[in-house]
Design a protein around this motif. Sequence first.
Motif, PDB file in Angstrom:
ATOM      1  N   GLN A  78     -16.833 -10.280 -17.378  1.00 31.06           N
ATOM      2  CA  GLN A  78     -15.837 -10.775 -18.172  1.00 31.06           C
ATOM      3  C   GLN A  78     -14.578 -10.291 -17.806  1.00 31.06           C
ATOM      4  O   GLN A  78     -13.600 -11.140 -17.574  1.00 31.06           O
ATOM      5  CB  GLN A  78     -15.922  -9.625 -19.427  1.00 31.06           C
ATOM      6  CG  GLN A  78     -17.106 -10.033 -20.346  1.00 31.06           C
ATOM      7  CD  GLN A  78     -17.655  -9.031 -21.343  1.00 31.06           C
ATOM      8  OE1 GLN A  78     -16.732  -8.369 -21.621  1.00 31.06           O
ATOM      9  NE2 GLN A  78     -18.598  -9.016 -21.845  1.00 31.06           N
ATOM     10  N   GLU A  79     -14.360  -9.369 -16.849  1.00 25.91           N
ATOM     11  CA  GLU A  79     -13.154  -8.757 -16.217  1.00 25.91           C
ATOM     12  C   GLU A  79     -12.809  -9.393 -15.113  1.00 25.91           C
ATOM     13  O   GLU A  79     -11.478  -9.847 -14.827  1.00 25.91           O
ATOM     14  CB  GLU A  79     -13.082  -7.057 -16.220  1.00 25.91           C
ATOM     15  CG  GLU A  79     -13.101  -6.421 -17.442  1.00 25.91           C
ATOM     16  CD  GLU A  79     -13.562  -4.948 -17.487  1.00 25.91           C
ATOM     17  OE1 GLU A  79     -13.650  -4.468 -16.192  1.00 25.91           O
ATOM     18  OE2 GLU A  79     -13.618  -4.101 -18.447  1.00 25.91           O
ATOM     19  N   MET A  80     -13.749  -9.502 -14.023  1.00 24.30           N
ATOM     20  CA  MET A  80     -13.526  -9.747 -12.812  1.00 24.30           C
ATOM     21  C   MET A  80     -13.530 -11.263 -12.444  1.00 24.30           C
ATOM     22  O   MET A  80     -12.721 -12.002 -11.639  1.00 24.30           O
ATOM     23  CB  MET A  80     -14.178  -9.129 -11.712  1.00 24.30           C
ATOM     24  CG  MET A  80     -14.035  -7.647 -11.702  1.00 24.30           C
ATOM     25  SD  MET A  80     -15.292  -6.938 -10.530  1.00 24.30           S
ATOM     26  CE  MET A  80     -14.966  -5.134 -10.893  1.00 24.30           C
ATOM     27  N   LEU A  81     -14.534 -12.004 -13.275  1.00 25.67           N
ATOM     28  CA  LEU A  81     -14.701 -13.577 -12.853  1.00 25.67           C
ATOM     29  C   LEU A  81     -13.975 -14.401 -14.157  1.00 25.67           C
ATOM     30  O   LEU A  81     -13.260 -14.912 -13.712  1.00 25.67           O
ATOM     31  CB  LEU A  81     -16.136 -13.641 -13.032  1.00 25.67           C
ATOM     32  CG  LEU A  81     -16.747 -15.146 -12.719  1.00 25.67           C
ATOM     33  CD1 LEU A  81     -16.430 -15.566 -11.508  1.00 25.67           C
ATOM     34  CD2 LEU A  81     -18.438 -15.227 -13.349  1.00 25.67           C
ATOM     35  N   HIS A 129     -10.985 -20.950 -17.407  1.00 24.15           N
ATOM     36  CA  HIS A 129     -10.113 -20.222 -16.725  1.00 24.15           C
ATOM     37  C   HIS A 129      -8.612 -21.018 -16.167  1.00 24.15           C
ATOM     38  O   HIS A 129      -8.250 -20.896 -15.560  1.00 24.15           O
ATOM     39  CB  HIS A 129     -10.918 -20.011 -15.188  1.00 24.15           C
ATOM     40  CG  HIS A 129     -10.302 -18.779 -14.540  1.00 24.15           C
ATOM     41  ND1 HIS A 129      -9.686 -19.000 -13.297  1.00 24.15           N
ATOM     42  CD2 HIS A 129     -10.431 -17.592 -14.913  1.00 24.15           C
ATOM     43  CE1 HIS A 129      -9.265 -17.726 -13.044  1.00 24.15           C
ATOM     44  NE2 HIS A 129      -9.944 -16.992 -13.877  1.00 24.15           N
ATOM     45  N   GLY A 130      -8.360 -21.692 -17.427  1.00 24.88           N
ATOM     46  CA  GLY A 130      -7.050 -22.352 -17.473  1.00 24.88           C
ATOM     47  C   GLY A 130      -6.920 -23.590 -17.013  1.00 24.88           C
ATOM     48  O   GLY A 130      -5.767 -24.183 -16.802  1.00 24.88           O
ATOM     49  N   GLU A 183     -10.793 -21.936 -10.202  1.00 19.60           N
ATOM     50  CA  GLU A 183     -10.270 -20.784  -9.361  1.00 19.60           C
ATOM     51  C   GLU A 183     -11.052 -19.497  -9.828  1.00 19.60           C
ATOM     52  O   GLU A 183     -10.531 -18.610 -10.308  1.00 19.60           O
ATOM     53  CB  GLU A 183      -8.626 -20.668  -9.765  1.00 19.60           C
ATOM     54  CG  GLU A 183      -7.676 -21.822  -9.409  1.00 19.60           C
ATOM     55  CD  GLU A 183      -6.341 -21.789  -9.439  1.00 19.60           C
ATOM     56  OE1 GLU A 183      -5.873 -20.798 -10.231  1.00 19.60           O
ATOM     57  OE2 GLU A 183      -5.514 -22.536  -9.295  1.00 19.60           O
ATOM     58  N   LEU A 184     -12.313 -19.817  -9.716  1.00 21.13           N
ATOM     59  CA  LEU A 184     -13.082 -18.491  -9.910  1.00 21.13           C
ATOM     60  C   LEU A 184     -13.666 -17.846  -8.523  1.00 21.13           C
ATOM     61  O   LEU A 184     -14.286 -16.898  -8.674  1.00 21.13           O
ATOM     62  CB  LEU A 184     -14.267 -19.183 -10.718  1.00 21.13           C
ATOM     63  CG  LEU A 184     -14.075 -19.497 -12.167  1.00 21.13           C
ATOM     64  CD1 LEU A 184     -15.141 -19.843 -12.882  1.00 21.13           C
ATOM     65  CD2 LEU A 184     -13.615 -18.265 -13.143  1.00 21.13           C
ATOM     66  N   GLN A 228     -15.950 -13.256  -5.361  1.00 20.56           N
ATOM     67  CA  GLN A 228     -15.901 -12.363  -4.322  1.00 20.56           C
ATOM     68  C   GLN A 228     -15.674 -10.951  -4.465  1.00 20.56           C
ATOM     69  O   GLN A 228     -16.357  -9.973  -4.080  1.00 20.56           O
ATOM     70  CB  GLN A 228     -14.467 -12.688  -3.299  1.00 20.56           C
ATOM     71  CG  GLN A 228     -14.339 -11.733  -2.304  1.00 20.56           C
ATOM     72  CD  GLN A 228     -15.141 -12.105  -1.136  1.00 20.56           C
ATOM     73  OE1 GLN A 228     -15.616 -13.058  -0.854  1.00 20.56           O
ATOM     74  NE2 GLN A 228     -15.602 -10.794  -0.337  1.00 20.56           N
ATOM     75  N   LYS A 229     -14.842 -10.744  -5.742  1.00 18.71           N
ATOM     76  CA  LYS A 229     -14.711  -9.191  -6.356  1.00 18.71           C
ATOM     77  C   LYS A 229     -16.212  -8.790  -6.726  1.00 18.71           C
ATOM     78  O   LYS A 229     -16.573  -7.636  -6.512  1.00 18.71           O
ATOM     79  CB  LYS A 229     -13.926  -9.191  -7.258  1.00 18.71           C
ATOM     80  CG  LYS A 229     -12.582  -9.457  -7.173  1.00 18.71           C
ATOM     81  CD  LYS A 229     -11.604  -9.427  -8.206  1.00 18.71           C
ATOM     82  CE  LYS A 229      -9.956  -9.668  -8.157  1.00 18.71           C
ATOM     83  NZ  LYS A 229      -9.242  -9.616  -9.278  1.00 18.71           N
ATOM     84  N   LEU A 230     -16.800  -9.841  -7.195  1.00 21.19           N
ATOM     85  CA  LEU A 230     -18.170  -9.355  -7.871  1.00 21.19           C
ATOM     86  C   LEU A 230     -19.199  -8.931  -6.644  1.00 21.19           C
ATOM     87  O   LEU A 230     -20.074  -8.059  -6.651  1.00 21.19           O
ATOM     88  CB  LEU A 230     -18.777 -10.421  -8.516  1.00 21.19           C
ATOM     89  CG  LEU A 230     -18.279 -10.601 -10.277  1.00 21.19           C
ATOM     90  CD1 LEU A 230     -19.025 -11.952 -10.866  1.00 21.19           C
ATOM     91  CD2 LEU A 230     -18.308  -9.361 -10.932  1.00 21.19           C
TER      92      LEU A 230
END
Length: 191
Positions: free
Chosen positions: A79-82, A122-123, A158-159, A164-166
Motif C-alpha cells: 500500500q505504502e511503497m508500491l 497510479h495516476g 511508474e511502479l 525496487q523499494k519492496l
Amino acid sequence: MRTLLLAPLFLLATAAAQAGWQLEQPSELTFMSFKNTHLAEIHRFNRMQGNIAEDGEATLSIDLTSVDTAIAIRDTRMQEMLFETSRFASATLTAKVNTKVLQQAAAGAIQTYDLTGKLNLHGLEADVSVPVLIVPAADGRLVVTSLKPVLVQADQFELTAGIQKLRDIAKLERISEVVPVNFTLIFSPKP
C-alpha cells in the motif's frame, strides 16, 4: 405454446440488460507476484465496485488499500511503497461492452467477448485487452471471467521504483515487473 412461455422470459432478460448491471460478491480479482525467479504467490483485492450501464459503459474500481497477500506487513508495504495509496487509493478499469452481447447473455447465451478498455493505475492510463467468457447464471446474474491474464507492466504505471523499494526491504534478488491479473466478476441486473 413453448414460444409463448419463452417470450416473457426473453423480454424480462432484455429489460434487465437495458437497465444495467451491478457488481456483486463473490467477485474476485487476483494477481501473481514472482520473486527470486522461482517463487510465485497469488494475491487478491478484497474490495471492488463496478457496474455496466444500459449503454454498455462498464466501470470497475479496485480499492488498492484492500490488497490481501495473506501477510499483513507485506500488505502495508505494498500500500505504502508500491501503490502509494495515500495518493492513489484506487485503480479503475473502464470499457465499452456491446449491448447486443449483454442482451444475448441475459437471454441465456454463453459467449466469449474481446474486452478492451483503459486501466487507470497510479495516476497513469494504459490500454488493456482481454478475452472474457460471459456466462449467464440460473438466478439471472452474469459471470464474466478472464480467459487469459491481463499482463500489467510496472513501467507503464511508474511502479518500478516501488517494486525496487519492496525488493530492497525484503532483501530479494528480484521481483518481477510484469504481473498477470485474472478476474471473475459477478453482475446482477439493476432493479
